[in-house]
Scaffold this motif. Sequence first.
Motif, mmCIF file in Angstrom:
data_model
loop_
_atom_site.group_PDB
_atom_site.id
_atom_site.type_symbol
_atom_site.label_atom_id
_atom_site.label_comp_id
_atom_site.label_asym_id
_atom_site.label_seq_id
_atom_site.Cartn_x
_atom_site.Cartn_y
_atom_site.Cartn_z
ATOM 1 N N ARG A 81 34.428 34.559 41.679
ATOM 2 C CA ARG A 81 35.163 34.393 42.935
ATOM 3 C C ARG A 81 36.669 34.266 42.660
ATOM 4 N N ALA A 108 38.099 37.580 41.995
ATOM 5 C CA ALA A 108 38.176 38.322 43.263
ATOM 6 C C ALA A 108 39.438 37.915 44.030
ATOM 7 N N GLY A 127 38.548 43.217 45.465
ATOM 8 C CA GLY A 127 38.475 41.763 45.532
ATOM 9 C C GLY A 127 37.780 41.285 46.787
ATOM 10 N N ILE A 131 33.956 41.764 46.529
ATOM 11 C CA ILE A 131 33.305 40.728 45.693
ATOM 12 C C ILE A 131 33.295 39.396 46.441
#
Length: 327
Positions: free
Chosen positions: A209, A212, A228, A231
Motif C-alpha cells: 500500500r 502504491a 498506484g 493497487i
Amino acid sequence: MALPVVLDVDTGVDDACAILLAALHPALDLRAVTCVGGNADVDAVVANTLTVLDAAGRPDLVVARGAERPLLEEAVDARHVHGLDGMADLDWPKSPRQPVVAHAVEVLRDVLLEAAAYADEEHRVTLVPLAPLTNIALLLRTYPQVAQGIREIVFMGGAAQAGNATASAEFNVFHDPEAAAVVLDACVDLDIAVTMYGLDVFYAPRISRGTAELLVSAGGHGASELAGRLIAFQCERFGSDSATIGDAGAVCAVIEPGAVRRERLPVRVELAGTWSRGRTIVDLRDWGGDLSHDPHGQARSTIDVCLEVDAQRFATLWLDTVSGGMR
Ligand code: BDR
Ligand code: CA
C-alpha cells in the motif's frame, strides 16, 4: 528485436496492470489489445482498455472489441472484485478514442497472419490471453492457419490446486469452460506451445500500500498514478496492506521466463461436474503404474504449468516499468 505480443483482456483492475507493463516495457512489441466480456461487459472492457493505453501514452495501439458472452454460459461479471465500471471506479478521464471497426477475432487473425508471412521465428507473436478464452477459441477454430504466426500462448487461467470463482475453479476458465477446452484441444492439433499462469502463482507478486501511495503521488493521470491507484483500490477492497499485480504476472513470465518454475503436465478442463465445472484438472501424479491404469487414459493436452515464481523479481519488474524506470 523486441518480442511481438498481443494481449487479450477483460480489463479489469489487474488486466490494467498487465496492459501498462506490456505497453511500456522495451523488451515487448505490443501489436494489439483485443477485448472480451469477462470482469465487465465487453463495452466497459473496451472503454477501460483505451483509458489505460492513454494513461500509458500509447494511444497508437490498436484496440478491438470481441465476444460479448461465453460460448455456452451466460455472461456473469466480476464487478464485486473490480468495481462497478470494471476498473476500480477511479473517476479517471475517459478516452476520446474508439476501438477499430474490425472484430477482435479478425484483428488477431490479421496480426498473426502477418507474422506468419515472415520465414523467421523472431516475428512470431506471443499470444497472452488474460481473460475468458472465448475470442481465442473462436480464432483457433475459425482460422487455424494463424498457428504459423504464434510463438506460444501464455494464458492467465486455471490452477493446479485452488479456485476463486468457485472452490474448485478459476474465474477465466469457469466463465467459459468450453472455450478453454477448445483452446487446449486446438493447440494440440495445431502444435502450439501453451503455458498456464494460474492461481498457483497469480497472488504471489505483490505491491505494498505504501508503494502504491508513492506511485499515486506522481500525479498527472499517467501510468504511475494509474498503477498506484489500481493497487490502492485492491488493498482497500480486500482489506490488505498489499495487493497482487495479478494478470501482469503472466506478462512478467513472458519477459523473464527464467523467474518461473514450470512443469510439463497433462491438463483437462472439467466440463461437467456438480461442483467442479470449469476446474483445470492438472495431473500431478508421477507414478507410471497409476497413469497407465487410469480408466480415463491420458489427457490429450500436456502444457507448461507455472508452479512457482520469483515474486520479488516480478514485483520489481512491474514497478520499475510502470513508474517509468524502463524507458
Ligand atoms: C482472473 O480473473 C479476473 O478477475 C482477473 O482479471 C484474472 O484474469 C483471476 O481469476
Ligand atoms: Ca483478466
